[in-house]
Write an enzyme that holds these catalytic residues in place. Structure first.
Site, PDB file in Angstrom:
ATOM      1  N   CYS A 168     -16.096 -38.912 -44.138  1.00 53.01           N
ATOM      2  CA  CYS A 168     -15.988 -40.315 -44.529  1.00 53.01           C
ATOM      3  C   CYS A 168     -16.840 -40.588 -45.779  1.00 53.01           C
ATOM      4  O   CYS A 168     -16.571 -40.007 -46.824  1.00 53.01           O
ATOM      5  CB  CYS A 168     -16.351 -41.224 -43.354  1.00 53.01           C
TER       6      CYS A 168
ATOM      7  N   HIS B  40     -12.157 -39.973 -39.737  1.00 56.47           N
ATOM      8  CA  HIS B  40     -13.197 -39.581 -38.789  1.00 56.47           C
ATOM      9  C   HIS B  40     -12.648 -38.467 -37.900  1.00 56.47           C
ATOM     10  O   HIS B  40     -12.089 -38.735 -36.844  1.00 56.47           O
ATOM     11  CB  HIS B  40     -13.659 -40.788 -37.979  1.00 56.47           C
TER      12      HIS B  40
ATOM     13  N   GLU C 119     -14.141 -36.622 -36.021  1.00 57.83           N
ATOM     14  CA  GLU C 119     -14.813 -36.624 -34.716  1.00 57.83           C
ATOM     15  C   GLU C 119     -14.221 -37.654 -33.759  1.00 57.83           C
ATOM     16  O   GLU C 119     -14.551 -37.655 -32.570  1.00 57.83           O
ATOM     17  CB  GLU C 119     -16.323 -36.849 -34.906  1.00 57.83           C
TER      18      GLU C 119
END
Lengths: 252, 195
Positions: free
Chosen positions: B77, B176, B178
């Site tokens: 990001c 993102h 994750e």
């Protein structure tokens, strides 16, 4: 193109899920982490956890739970319930929540929306609005879980809140909530047409057509439901396939 | 394998740390230059304002250390954006590792930030092995890196832009990873398994 989002909502009390959850293949239906994992695996795009604990231990219990959820799932989630200060938000984000939602506290003091969005960015500040259509045909804002009526219309408040820093609106229609007769299309449509932030429609989902209607007719960015998912009345993979077949972009 | 996550005041380290744990990897969150230099993999997360993030890196000297790293580095990001030359956000000179600039989305009709699940395509990296073209990943951002020679995946929102970048040992994901369900897990795994 952005996909429309499907969001299951879990009510939490003292670190446990409440209000009838009935998953045959989950041993402990009161365990919010197990449920969250289940929903993430089924293709939920995001989760909302609403904490209704009233005790003084609330903050600590919730922070611990948020950390467990964040460790367990690989999709974003929002946490709401009793959040009033930037410190509350910081604790939850620090423990792994992606967004927080505020409701009554923001109505009483819209400045907290500004403080929170300045501190963490508006993308993580969700404003929850409980709204009810009165006899005069207007949708009014209600506070304290729907117990306290205000004289503010939902359109007025939502507009002001977005200016103050809200990055997303979670709109729950009290007229529709629990009816299973469908989402409140008119007020959802009014907000999606007016606001520059995403709107999550909530309250009234009873069948798959209701989701289609709120996406197509009211242009909602996301749709939230609780009991129909918890009781397995609609399975998320079936719902997403149905919506995709109806030309609504879904993450599948 | 030693994995280090860069610690500074704009890092979203907890979510990245949890994602690595789910994948079976341990990592340290550190601003210790020696540990960062010696790690096998370095992850450079980031949320918030690019200007404030660069200031934080300059205060600790990490702005000099990061470009000199030779092991695989993954910017996430704002971490990815900081690998670029320049960001329009707070008119910021970034680390200058990847030769492209970061611009603000402008649109009269589309909502900004770009938030939610969008698709990636035009893959050109082993980081995307096993990921389907047009797979969905999770985005939250108002600034984007323009397409350039270092683009290894593209997303369309308002315009086509760099979903992922690579320059030598430096990799970046704008989304993102994750929080991007199985697709994100796969990309992280591919990064961790780079040799």
């Amino acid at each position: 193109m952005l996909a429309k989002r499907i969001i299951p909502c879990l009510d939490i009390k003292d670190g446990r899920t409440v209000k009838g959850v009935n998953f045959v293949d989950i041993k402990d239906a009161g365990d919010p982490v197990a449920l969250a994992v289940k929903y993430a695996e089924q293709g939920a795009d995001e989760l909302v956890f609403l904490d209704i604990t009233a005790t003084v231990e609330r903050r600590k219990t919730l922070a611990t739970l948020v950390k467990e959820i964040a460790a367990a799932i690989n999709i974003p989630f929002t946490v709401g319930g009793g959040i009033t200060t930037v410190k509350d938000v910081e604790l939850l984000l620090h423990n792994g929540a992606d967004k927080i939602s505020v409701n009554s506290a923001a109505f009483r003091n819209p400045d907290i929306l500004t403080q929170m969005s300045n501190a963490f960015g508006s993308q993580c500040v969700v404003l929850a609005i409980d709204t009810k259509k009165e006899a005069d045909g207007e949708w009014y804002v209600y506070l304290n879980g729907g117990r306290v009526k205000t004289s503010s219309t939902t359109i007025e408040w939502a507009t002001k809140a977005v200016e103050a820093g809200a990055g997303e609106i979670l709109l729950t229609s009290m007229n529709n909530d629990g009816t299973k007769n469908g989402f409140a299309l008119d007020i959802t449509k009014a907000l999606t047409g007016l606001l520059q932030v995403p709107v999550i429609a909530s309250g009234g989902a009873g069948n798959m057509q209701h989701f289609k209607d709120v996406f197509v007719q009211a242009n909602a960015d996301a749709a939230l439901a609780a009991s129909i998912f918890h009781f397995g009345e609609i399975a998320i993979p079936d719902l997403k396939h149905y919506l995709q077949e109806n030309d609504i972009l879904m993450r599948i | 394998m030693e994995i280090a996550i860069i610690k500074y005041n704009a890092g979203n380290t907890q979510s990245v740390l949890f994602a690595l744990q789910r994948l079976g990897y341990k990592a340290v969150v550190t601003d210790d230059k020696k540990i960062l230099s010696n790690a096998d993999k370095v992850i450079f997360p980031g949320v918030g304002n690019a200007g404030a993030a660069m200031q934080s890196l300059q205060l600790t000297g990490l702005d000099k250390l990061i470009p000199a790293l030779t092991q695989p580095v993954l910017g996430v990001c704002v971490g990815m954006q900081l690998l670029c030359n320049y960001s329009e956000e707070a008119n910021t000179n970034c680390l200058g590792i990847i030769n492209t600039s970061v611009k603000k989305f402008v649109s009269a009709t589309k909502k900004i930030p770009h938030m939610g699940w969008n698709t990636i395509y035009n893959f050109n990296s082993i980081l995307l092995d096993g990921v389907k073209q047009h797979e969905f990943v999770y985005y939250v951002h108002s600034y984007y890196a323009a397409l350039c020679n270092a683009s290894i995946a593209t997303t369309d929102y308002i315009l086509p832009y760099s979903a992922m970048l690579q320059q030598d040992n430096f990799y970046g994901v704008q989304f993102h990873a994750e929080k991007s369900a199985k697709a994100g897990d796969k990309i992280l795994l591919n990064f961790l398994q780079l040799t």
